[in-house]
Design an enzyme around this catalytic site. Structure first.
Site, PDB file in Angstrom:
ATOM      1  CG  HIS A  62      41.550  49.029  34.922  1.00 35.67           C
ATOM      2  ND1 HIS A  62      40.722  48.778  35.903  1.00 35.67           N
ATOM      3  CD2 HIS A  62      42.287  50.191  35.550  1.00 35.67           C
ATOM      4  CE1 HIS A  62      40.950  49.385  37.062  1.00 35.67           C
ATOM      5  NE2 HIS A  62      41.725  50.256  36.837  1.00 35.67           N
ATOM      6  CE1 TYR A 132      36.404  43.787  36.163  1.00 36.25           C
ATOM      7  CE2 TYR A 132      35.329  42.895  38.196  1.00 36.25           C
ATOM      8  CZ  TYR A 132      36.032  44.118  37.534  1.00 36.25           C
ATOM      9  OH  TYR A 132      36.054  45.430  37.850  1.00 36.25           O
TER      10      TYR A 132
END
Length: 189
Positions: A62, A132
């Site tokens: 991604h 993240y």
């Protein structure tokens, strides 16, 4: 923190500089000033947590296009992952090159992912958790991806893929993809 450059321009492995005593250790895991000193963007717009049930689970590849391009700081807090990034910046000397890094709860290592890098990982253990820190808000209209098994990249994932989302299975191969803008750009390979 200990910053180690990778073979991909602007991507860094970040290790903790542990201060140990009989209690254990203390270490800085993020510092905006240290990031800036290494030319990295220290902005954190979101912090995301991913939990994965079984080893072999694959998430990716991604990235987001400008003006919503994201930086990421990836750290595995439980279990282990094989983390892969691909430089998708046409102006970069490492354009379309990739690396893989093992991030584990035991090595406490992090990977700094610059803007316009495709990112994905495979879990190496059951019950894996990944954190993240992301430098931009998730913006669906600017989200892009690549197939994890694209023959152009020939990424050597360490395990057989056991789980992958329909969305990730349906990303295009690197024949015609949007690079740098939401409009498709012909890529010559």
């Amino acid at each position: 923190m200990i910053f180690t450059s990778t073979e991909l321009q602007d991507a860094f492995i970040i290790d903790l500089e542990e201060k140990r005593d009989r209690r254990g250790f203390f270490a800085r895991a993020f510092c905006a000033k240290e990031f800036e000193a290494h030319g990295l963007k220290p902005i954190v717009a979101q912090c995301n947590l991913s939990y994965n049930y079984i080893k072999g689970t694959l998430r990716g590849m991604h990235y987001q296009l400008a003006p919503a391009a994201e930086t990421k700081l990836i750290r595995c807090t439980k279990g282990a992952i094989y983390d892969v990034i691909i430089d998708m910046r046409p102006e970069s000397p490492t354009f379309l090159s990739h690396i893989g890094v093992e991030l584990t709860a035991a090595n406490r290592r992090a990977l700094y992912v610059p803007e316009m890098f495709a990112h994905g990982y495979q879990t190496l253990t059951d019950d894996t958790e990944v954190v993240y820190q992301v430098g931009e808000f998730y913006t669906p209209g600017y989200e892009q991806g690549l197939r994890y098994d694209d023959p152009f990249f020939n990424i050597e994932w360490p395990l057989e893929v056991t789980e992958v989302s329909e969305k990730d299975l349906n990303w295009p191969l690197l024949e015609t993809i949007p690079i740098g803008s939401p409009d498709p750009v012909e890529v010559t390979i």
